[in-house]
Every structure is written in structure tokens, then in C-alpha cells.
Design a protein around this motif. Sequence first.
Motif, PDB file in Angstrom:
ATOM      1  N   VAL A   1       2.040  11.678  -9.389  1.00  0.00           N
ATOM      2  CA  VAL A   1       0.969  12.396 -10.865  1.00  0.00           C
ATOM      3  C   VAL A   1       0.857  14.028 -10.209  1.00  0.00           C
ATOM      4  N   TYR A   2       0.977  14.502  -9.318  1.00  0.00           N
ATOM      5  CA  TYR A   2       1.100  15.883  -8.869  1.00  0.00           C
ATOM      6  C   TYR A   2       2.692  16.293  -9.247  1.00  0.00           C
TER       7      TYR A   2
ATOM      8  N   MET B   1      -8.710  23.062 -12.852  1.00  0.00           N
ATOM      9  CA  MET B   1      -7.760  23.232 -14.244  1.00  0.00           C
ATOM     10  C   MET B   1      -9.026  22.726 -15.137  1.00  0.00           C
TER      11      MET B   1
ATOM     12  N   SER C   1      -6.074  12.653 -15.582  1.00  0.00           N
ATOM     13  CA  SER C   1      -6.677  11.296 -15.973  1.00  0.00           C
ATOM     14  C   SER C   1      -6.851   9.929 -15.702  1.00  0.00           C
TER      15      SER C   1
ATOM     16  N   GLY D   1      -4.579  10.340  -2.680  1.00  0.00           N
ATOM     17  CA  GLY D   1      -3.711   9.927  -4.291  1.00  0.00           C
ATOM     18  C   GLY D   1      -4.861  10.669  -4.681  1.00  0.00           C
TER      19      GLY D   1
ATOM     20  N   SER E   1       0.470   7.346  -6.458  1.00  0.00           N
ATOM     21  CA  SER E   1      -0.968   8.112  -6.898  1.00  0.00           C
ATOM     22  C   SER E   1      -0.232   8.809  -6.628  1.00  0.00           C
ATOM     23  N   LEU E   2       1.116   9.508  -5.623  1.00  0.00           N
ATOM     24  CA  LEU E   2       1.678  10.780  -5.275  1.00  0.00           C
ATOM     25  C   LEU E   2       2.250  11.640  -6.471  1.00  0.00           C
TER      26      LEU E   2
ATOM     27  N   ILE F   1      -5.414   7.931 -12.735  1.00  0.00           N
ATOM     28  CA  ILE F   1      -6.239   7.154 -11.566  1.00  0.00           C
ATOM     29  C   ILE F   1      -7.390   6.392 -12.011  1.00  0.00           C
TER      30      ILE F   1
ATOM     31  N   LEU G   1       0.509  -1.322  -0.212  1.00  0.00           N
ATOM     32  CA  LEU G   1      -0.150  -0.080  -0.168  1.00  0.00           C
ATOM     33  C   LEU G   1       0.879   1.015   0.123  1.00  0.00           C
TER      34      LEU G   1
ATOM     35  N   MET H   1       1.012  17.131 -12.375  1.00  0.00           N
ATOM     36  CA  MET H   1      -0.202  18.444 -13.045  1.00  0.00           C
ATOM     37  C   MET H   1       0.106  19.905 -12.595  1.00  0.00           C
ATOM     38  N   ILE H   2       1.324  20.176 -11.485  1.00  0.00           N
ATOM     39  CA  ILE H   2       1.309  21.154 -10.301  1.00  0.00           C
ATOM     40  C   ILE H   2       2.439  22.123 -11.863  1.00  0.00           C
TER      41      ILE H   2
ATOM     42  N   LEU I   1      -8.133  18.500  -8.497  1.00  0.00           N
ATOM     43  CA  LEU I   1      -7.039  19.586  -8.965  1.00  0.00           C
ATOM     44  C   LEU I   1      -7.782  19.721 -10.904  1.00  0.00           C
ATOM     45  N   TYR I   2      -8.243  18.543 -10.838  1.00  0.00           N
ATOM     46  CA  TYR I   2      -8.329  17.914 -12.297  1.00  0.00           C
ATOM     47  C   TYR I   2      -9.717  18.989 -13.057  1.00  0.00           C
TER      48      TYR I   2
ATOM     49  N   PHE J   1      -4.438   8.362   2.710  1.00  0.00           N
ATOM     50  CA  PHE J   1      -3.283   9.259   1.948  1.00  0.00           C
ATOM     51  C   PHE J   1      -3.497   8.510   0.554  1.00  0.00           C
ATOM     52  N   ILE J   2      -3.605   6.718  -0.296  1.00  0.00           N
ATOM     53  CA  ILE J   2      -3.762   6.716  -1.627  1.00  0.00           C
ATOM     54  C   ILE J   2      -5.368   7.488  -1.905  1.00  0.00           C
TER      55      ILE J   2
ATOM     56  N   ILE K   1      -4.064  17.620 -17.464  1.00  0.00           N
ATOM     57  CA  ILE K   1      -4.964  16.790 -17.170  1.00  0.00           C
ATOM     58  C   ILE K   1      -4.733  15.443 -17.744  1.00  0.00           C
TER      59      ILE K   1
ATOM     60  N   GLU L   1      -4.786   2.859 -11.997  1.00  0.00           N
ATOM     61  CA  GLU L   1      -4.756   2.797  -9.700  1.00  0.00           C
ATOM     62  C   GLU L   1      -5.499   1.704 -10.412  1.00  0.00           C
TER      63      GLU L   1
ATOM     64  N   ILE M   1      -2.547   5.095   5.625  1.00  0.00           N
ATOM     65  CA  ILE M   1      -2.118   4.585   4.028  1.00  0.00           C
ATOM     66  C   ILE M   1      -2.889   4.448   3.250  1.00  0.00           C
TER      67      ILE M   1
ATOM     68  N   PHE N   1       1.809   1.580  -3.365  1.00  0.00           N
ATOM     69  CA  PHE N   1       0.767   3.056  -4.217  1.00  0.00           C
ATOM     70  C   PHE N   1       0.229   4.044  -3.681  1.00  0.00           C
ATOM     71  N   GLY N   2       0.471   4.077  -2.645  1.00  0.00           N
ATOM     72  CA  GLY N   2       0.331   5.609  -2.158  1.00  0.00           C
ATOM     73  C   GLY N   2       1.485   6.476  -3.151  1.00  0.00           C
TER      74      GLY N   2
END
Lengths: 348, 165
Positions: free
Chosen positions: A131-132, B71, A155, B60, A128-129, A158, A121, A135-136, B67-68, B55-56, A151, A161, B52, A124-125
Amino acid sequence: MGLADIGIKFVLIVIIFAISLVVAMYSTYAERKIAAFFQDRIGPNRAGPFGILQPLADGAKMFLKEEIIPTNASGFLFIAGPSIAILTACIGSAVIPWGQKLTIGTHVVDLQVTDINVGILYIFGVVSLGVYGVMIGGWASNNKYSLLGAIRAASQNISYEISMGLSIIALLMMTGTLSLREIAEQQHGFWSHGWFTWNVFKQPLGFLIFIVCAFAETNRTPFDLPECETELVGGYHTEYSSMKLGFYLFAEYINMFVSGAVMATLYFGGYNFPFMHHLGLSENWVTILGMLALFAKIFFFIFFFMWVRWTVPRFRYDQLMDLGWKTLIPLAIANIIITGLVITFLNR
Amino acid sequence: MSTFYFIAFLSIFFSILVISAKNPVHSILYLILTFFTFTIHYILMNAQFLAIVNFIVYMGAILVLFLYTLMLINLNKESEPRKSNLVKFAGVIGGGCFLVTIVASLKALGVSHPVVLQDPNLGLVKNLGKILFNEYLLPFEVSSILLLSAMVGAVLLATKDPKIA
């Protein structure tokens, strides 16, 4: 935990960090050489023998290029984007078991930075982080192409994942643990009780789904839509130059290394290799050979990533979404049900 | 304990920044940091699984979608609606009354006894799973059906013409 243990952990972290950076550096060289091989060219061969110093030359070039921050970009976030990308790429390797225990004098060194009991996990965390960063950076550039790239990245990440998580659930039903160390231990050797111990032979469909999702999560061709240069100029890093661009490109190679390590650990036995305890070697030698085996597997996966990149053309965006939502997710759910039925009725 | 106070301070600090930031994208980024401090809170309470998952799922997935969306619709300082002074005045009075009510009700309350967990390892995945699938099986399954129906409803709302879908 004594001072010596903390020192050992610190050294281990530094070594793993250095190894992932060096591997990522030479992946760029390997990528160009492999691309050249696939396209019947020679590839980089000027810097040093066989062009072996090419990554250093590239690095020096990246640092010396002009640093540009566009006038209308939002300054802090523009710098934060690539920093987050490289940070999240580097922290994923913390839970991967690189080998069994190594005995040096009186100290027993565990070749894993930390064995938390939610290891998968955690990976996975971190994924998933990741992508920031894209994006940023894409948003802060204040450019339409960058924004579209950001963008798309969001998508895509997400969507894939979900199927990645579902493919892992079937694996977890068989292993019964979330700790990567225990999963590696369960795949000990190569053959026992009349079947292969490696999970890829128990979960072939799950592995297929996982590796497709790994391509999408690392933004590699055929799923590199966020930086699709035929439509979006340069995608999310259109406005970037110098080492900030270098960080984005470098993060991709570190991600490849880490995802190769995760796939090797989850499905290909990690540091285990056939006949590991029938060779009559001491524990330390088995550990070192196991480490080499793990790295051989990782390098194979990195080669596989590049092989696919120079063979398969890029998807269209609607094809990408169709594959993720209409093919991979139903397949992953079917895989969970089949695994459940097998566990219940065959009691394995 | 000092770690707790430091993290709690950070949570409150970032959540104030969420509502005071002018740019909506900055608000979301502060919200991400706020959720990150929540994750640390869960870890301090030895609830690893919850940490966790927070977090996810929150950091995540849900906030990526936030944010999507932001934007895509591209809100910025210029397009922010300007409120008239009367509305601002009413807001200040309303907020002040709310603060007074909260402080008064907090004063009236007695100090609660801290709950001591019987099993400090309750938050680990294995124990949590056993409790969810033994003691609380029915609520767990019912909530999953609730989520499923919400998902089906969202898909139904998103398709304009039911014949095309």
C-alpha cells in the motif's frame, strides 16, 4: 551451500522473475480479450496474429510517451511511489513452492526460492507493504484527487488485511504450520481418509473470505475504489504518465499472479493433482506435471479476477467498509470458533 | 558483528532524520525505514516471528495509519508553528543538561555481561507459542483483555452521541 547451489538458486530466481513478468504482460492481453468476449466485441487483433504482440506494442508505447513530473510534485517520492509498487509486487513470489524436487544429474533442485518457516507471514508483510507505493505516489502528486485515492487505498488495505489474517488463522489451526511448502505437502494427492485433501474442502468459508480480501488487496473491481474514475478522475495515478503509470498498472497484474499462486497453494493443493502417484511416472515427470497443474490453477484464478471485473459493478465506499468490518470480520471470527470446535470434538 | 554495526548505524541515522526532517510526511517515511532496520535486527537475533510481526504490525499497519492521518490533516512547512528564540534557547540548555546526565550515568555503570541464550531457536514460532501459552498464559491473556478494553474505549470516545451509536 556450495557455489553450484547458489548458481541454481540464482537461475531459479531469474526464471521466476521472468515468468511473473511474462504472465503479467500477457494478463493485460487476456484482460482485453476477455473484456471483449464479455461485451461481444473482438478485442485487440491488429498487432500480430490474433493481436498476440499487443503487450509488446503497449510496452513500447508506455516507454515512448512523454515523461511528466508536475511542478509542485515532490520529485523523489513521485518516482519512489511506482518503484515501491512494482518492487513489493515482485518479491512476494519468493516463498511460493512452485513444485516438488527436480533431479538433474546429481543435483536436487528445490523448486522454491526459500522455505522460511514464517512463509505465510512473509506474504502478509509484503502485502501490507504494497500500500505504500500507492500512498506515497498519491501524496507526492500534490493533487486532491490523487490524495483521496491514496487515502482510500490505505483504509481499504488496513480493513481487509484484518479479515484476511483472521481467515488464515482458521487454516493454520488445521495445518499447524506457517511454511507454505509444508502446507502444500499436506494436501498431497486429492483424496485420503474419506475426504478431499485440498484445504478448500476443509475451509470453504475461510477460502471465500480470503478471495474477497484478495480482490480488495489487489485493488481489483469491485473494490478498485482508489482509482475510481467516475469520482476521482484517475485516482492515485491521475498525475502519472509514461512508464511510471505503466509500473502501477503492471504491479496490479503481478499482484494478481502472486495472489493466484498463494490461493492455489493455500487452498487448492498447490502443485498437487489427483492420482499424481498412480500414473506410474518418474519423479521428475510428476514434478513437471505438478508445476503445470499449479500454473493451470493460477491461470484459472487470474481468469476469475477478470471474469468478476467485467461482471460485477464497483461498490460504493461505505458499502466497501460495511462489507469489510461488519460482514467479513464477524464471519472470519465465527469460522475460527467453528474450526476450533471441530478440531476439539471431532479430533480431526 | 560488522552487519550489526552497519544496521545499528542505519537505525540511528534514520531516527535522527525522523526528528530533523521539516516535512511531517518525510518524518514518517524515515520512521518506516527505522522500523525496517529494527526488523533486520530481530532477524540477526534469530527472532523470526518477532521480526515478521514488527514488519506487519508496525511497518504495515500502524505507520500506514500514521501516514493516513498526516495526509488528512495536511501539515506542511508553512503551517509548522514558529517557536520564539527564548524557547529554542531553553531547549538547547535542557537538552545539554540531559546529555551530561546520561553520559555521567553511563560512565558510572559497569559493563554488563552479555546474556547467552540457552536455546538459540527460542524465537521461532513454535517455541515462542509454546512458552507464551504454557509459562506466560496469564499475562498473555490479561494483556489481550487490556487491548480489548482499549479498543472498546476508543470506539466509545469516537462516537459523539451514545444514543446514536
